[in-house]
Design a protein around this motif. Sequence first.
Motif, PDB file in Angstrom:
ATOM      1  N   ARG A  19       1.294   0.320  -7.235  1.00  0.00           N
ATOM      2  CA  ARG A  19       2.216   1.089  -8.061  1.00  0.00           C
ATOM      3  C   ARG A  19       2.637   0.249  -9.269  1.00  0.00           C
ATOM      4  NH1 ARG A  19       6.600   1.110  -3.162  1.00  0.00           N
ATOM      5  NH2 ARG A  19       7.249  -1.091  -3.272  1.00  0.00           N
ATOM      6  N   GLU A  20       2.876   0.934 -10.359  1.00  0.00           N
ATOM      7  CA  GLU A  20       3.287   0.259 -11.595  1.00  0.00           C
ATOM      8  C   GLU A  20       4.801   0.183 -11.650  1.00  0.00           C
ATOM      9  OE1 GLU A  20       2.501   0.432 -16.433  1.00  0.00           O
ATOM     10  OE2 GLU A  20       1.433   1.777 -15.066  1.00  0.00           O
ATOM     11  N   VAL A  21       5.306  -1.028 -11.832  1.00  0.00           N
ATOM     12  CA  VAL A  21       6.740  -1.265 -11.897  1.00  0.00           C
ATOM     13  C   VAL A  21       7.024  -2.185 -13.081  1.00  0.00           C
ATOM     14  CG1 VAL A  21       8.777  -2.177 -10.725  1.00  0.00           C
ATOM     15  CG2 VAL A  21       6.996  -1.011  -9.406  1.00  0.00           C
ATOM     16  N   ASP A  22       7.793  -1.693 -14.045  1.00  0.00           N
ATOM     17  CA  ASP A  22       8.177  -2.498 -15.219  1.00  0.00           C
ATOM     18  C   ASP A  22       6.966  -3.109 -15.915  1.00  0.00           C
ATOM     19  OD1 ASP A  22      10.877  -1.965 -14.732  1.00  0.00           O
ATOM     20  OD2 ASP A  22      11.078  -3.705 -13.412  1.00  0.00           O
ATOM     21  N   GLU A  47       2.665  -3.669  -8.295  1.00  0.00           N
ATOM     22  CA  GLU A  47       3.240  -4.113  -7.039  1.00  0.00           C
ATOM     23  C   GLU A  47       2.589  -3.339  -5.899  1.00  0.00           C
ATOM     24  OE1 GLU A  47       7.446  -3.655  -6.878  1.00  0.00           O
ATOM     25  OE2 GLU A  47       7.860  -5.287  -8.304  1.00  0.00           O
ATOM     26  N   ARG A  97       5.500  -8.342  -2.421  1.00  0.00           N
ATOM     27  CA  ARG A  97       5.254  -7.264  -3.387  1.00  0.00           C
ATOM     28  C   ARG A  97       4.209  -7.648  -4.426  1.00  0.00           C
ATOM     29  NH1 ARG A  97      11.177  -5.862  -5.415  1.00  0.00           N
ATOM     30  NH2 ARG A  97      11.217  -8.134  -5.352  1.00  0.00           N
ATOM     31  N   GLN A  98       3.983  -8.945  -4.606  1.00  0.00           N
ATOM     32  CA  GLN A  98       2.993  -9.412  -5.573  1.00  0.00           C
ATOM     33  C   GLN A  98       1.660  -9.783  -4.922  1.00  0.00           C
ATOM     34  OE1 GLN A  98       3.393  -9.301  -8.914  1.00  0.00           O
ATOM     35  NE2 GLN A  98       5.289  -8.238  -8.352  1.00  0.00           N
TER      36      GLN A  98
END
Length: 236
Positions: free
Chosen positions: A145-148, A152, A200-201
Motif C-alpha cells: 500500500r502507498e503511504v505518504d 508499506e 511495515r518497511q
Amino acid sequence: MTFSTNAPARTLRGIGYDAGVIYDGDFDSRPVWEADAVRADLRAIRRRLGCDAVLVMATDIDRLLETARIACEEGLAVWIQPRLFDARCGEIAWHLAEVATRAEELRRAVDRHHREDRPVHIVEFGTCAYAGAADNSSQASDVLREVDGGLEVPETLVRDEQGQADYLDEMFDIFDQVGVDGTFVWGFSEPRLTRSDEPRQDLDRASYGIVAPLPEGTWQPKAAFGAVARRHGAAP
C-alpha cells in the motif's frame, strides 16, 4: 521474442529478471541499473540456480537489450519482454518495432522456432513470502500500500519463506506431470521491495522474488532460491 547463444530450446529451466519497468507513470521497479551488478545476478542465475534461460523485462529499450546481451554472454537463452504502460497505441507499436529491430542484431542467426511440434512454456508463476500468499498467488502483492509517497506492508503480515518455496515445488510437480517444455519462475528479485527489520518497511515479504534485496544493493537467497536450484539440478 527469443534469442540464444547455445542453450537448447526444448528444455528451458528459466526465471524472470526485472531490469527496470515503469509502472503507473513514475514507479520504477529498478531505479539503479549497473552492468556489473546485473552480470553478477545473471551469473548467479546460471551457475547457482542452474537456469539455462532468462526472461528479461524492462521499459527502457537500451536497458532491456543490454541486459539481454549480458545474459547471452553468461550462457543463458534469452526471452525479452518490453513493457510500456499507460502509452498510446502508436507509442506502443513504435516501442515494439524498435525492440524487434534491435533484438535481431543480438540473435546472431540463431533460430529455434519449432513450427511442427510447438513447445509449451509456462511463464511468470510464483507467489510472495508471507503466510497465506499462495492462496492468492497471482495477486499476492496487493498487500502493498502507498503511504505518504512510499510503500508499506501490513505490520501483521507474517514472513513465510518456506511457504513460497513449497508453492514453487507444487507448481514444478504439476508441470512435470503434464510434460511442459520449459518454465520461467517469477522471479529473481524485485529490487524496490527491500528487506527490513521494521515490519511495515519489510517490503520483501510482498515480493515474488526468490532473493531478498537489501537496502545497500546486495541480496540474500530466500528458501525459494534453494528450491529452484534443487529442481534445476544446480550444484550445491
